[in-house]
Design a protein around this motif. Structure first.
Motif, PDB file in Angstrom:
ATOM      1  N   ARG A  63      -6.691   3.240  -2.892  1.00 42.74           N
ATOM      2  CA  ARG A  63      -7.368   1.702  -2.672  1.00 42.74           C
ATOM      3  C   ARG A  63      -7.820   1.210  -3.738  1.00 42.74           C
ATOM      4  O   ARG A  63      -8.765   0.393  -3.989  1.00 42.74           O
TER       5      ARG A  63
ATOM      6  N   ASP B  18       0.634  -1.160  -0.165  1.00 45.80           N
ATOM      7  CA  ASP B  18      -0.232   0.054  -0.148  1.00 45.80           C
ATOM      8  C   ASP B  18       1.448   1.161  -0.176  1.00 45.80           C
ATOM      9  O   ASP B  18       0.798   2.148  -0.350  1.00 45.80           O
TER      10      ASP B  18
ATOM     11  N   LEU C 229      -5.018  -5.126   2.073  1.00 46.91           N
ATOM     12  CA  LEU C 229      -5.530  -4.745   0.961  1.00 46.91           C
ATOM     13  C   LEU C 229      -6.525  -6.049   0.383  1.00 46.91           C
ATOM     14  O   LEU C 229      -7.285  -6.639  -0.427  1.00 46.91           O
TER      15      LEU C 229
END
Length: 248
Positions: free
Chosen positions: A110, A79, A144
């Motif tokens: 995202r 991320d 994630l």
């Protein structure tokens, strides 16, 4: 004994299937392009093809992880790397990331959590789950992988992420530590992937291997990974075909 029988017999001792995710389970290119398109429009940059933007963002993926693999940088969650790469790809297109603001940048980052599975993937995974433990073996981090699975209905038995092994594929530890975490031998673990290089590294680490092509992962002109490069332990047209070949 035919090729199908050979594959099934090789899998008699396999207890778990772990999956490459980006490209093998989910279509990252279309998902990123979908979320990037309105942002680029908001910036007045309709001249940027959202799919080309997705490709450019993805091209920074391996170099960013290589900094960690090489030891030049401590291990860092994907991320974080994706977010840094987003700033870079925006700047490459003449866009100051500050134009978007932190909230919008974080939301676009995202997009990797919101990728859609290939059309048959969830049904195929559900079949494979009847016989095997199934889990991701991805360079993605746990949050994630969890968010992606929750949104898309991906039926993992366990959600593993790169934090667990503290290594990025194709480092051998990414494969061997996954077997350790699952409490099984390496030869009881099979990697399923659409990428020959990933499978080659998994085989070298002692895992079984299964190839499923995703010939449009990189778009209609894809020239890599459209066919198996070696005699992998199993090959399926997609997850449903793989499930049939493995008796699921």
């Amino acid at each position: 004994m035919g090729a199908g029988e050979c594959a099934v017999s090789r899998f008699d001792s396999v207890k778990a299937l772990v999956f490459d995710v980006f490209g093998t389970v989910v279509d990252w290119r279309e998902g990123i392009a979908r979320d990037a398109a309105p942002v680029l429009a908001q910036l007045g940059r309709q001249d940027i093809d959202p799919r080309a933007f997705a490709d450019a963002w993805r091209r920074r993926y391996q170099p960013a992880m290589e900094e960690c693999r090489s030891g030049r940088r401590p291990w860092t969650r994907l991320d974080v790397l994706h977010r840094e790469n987003l700033d870079g790809v925006l700047q490459d297109h003449g866009i100051d990331p500050a134009q978007l603001g932190e909230a919008a940048l974080d939301d676009l980052n995202r997009a990797w959590h919101r990728l859609d599975p290939w059309p048959e993937a969830v049904a195929g995974l559900t079949r494979l789950k009847r016989r095997f433990i199934i889990a991701p073996l991805s360079n993605g981090n746990i949050a994630l992988m969890t968010n992606m699975a929750k949104r898309a209905g991906i039926p993992w038995d366990a959600v593993l992420g790169a934090e667990v092994v503290q290594a990025y594929k194709p480092q051998p530890e990414a494969y061997t530590r996954t077997a350790e975490v699952l409490g099984i031998r390496r030869d009881e673990l099979c990697l399923v992937a659409a990428h020959n290089g990933d499978l080659k590294a998994a085989r070298a680490a002692g895992l079984a291997t299964a190839f499923v092509p995703r010939p449009t992962e990189h778009g209609p002109g894809q020239a890599t990974d459209v066919a198996p490069s070696e005699a992998w332990d199993a090959v399926g047209r997609d997850f449903q075909d793989l499930a049939a070949k493995l008796g699921c």
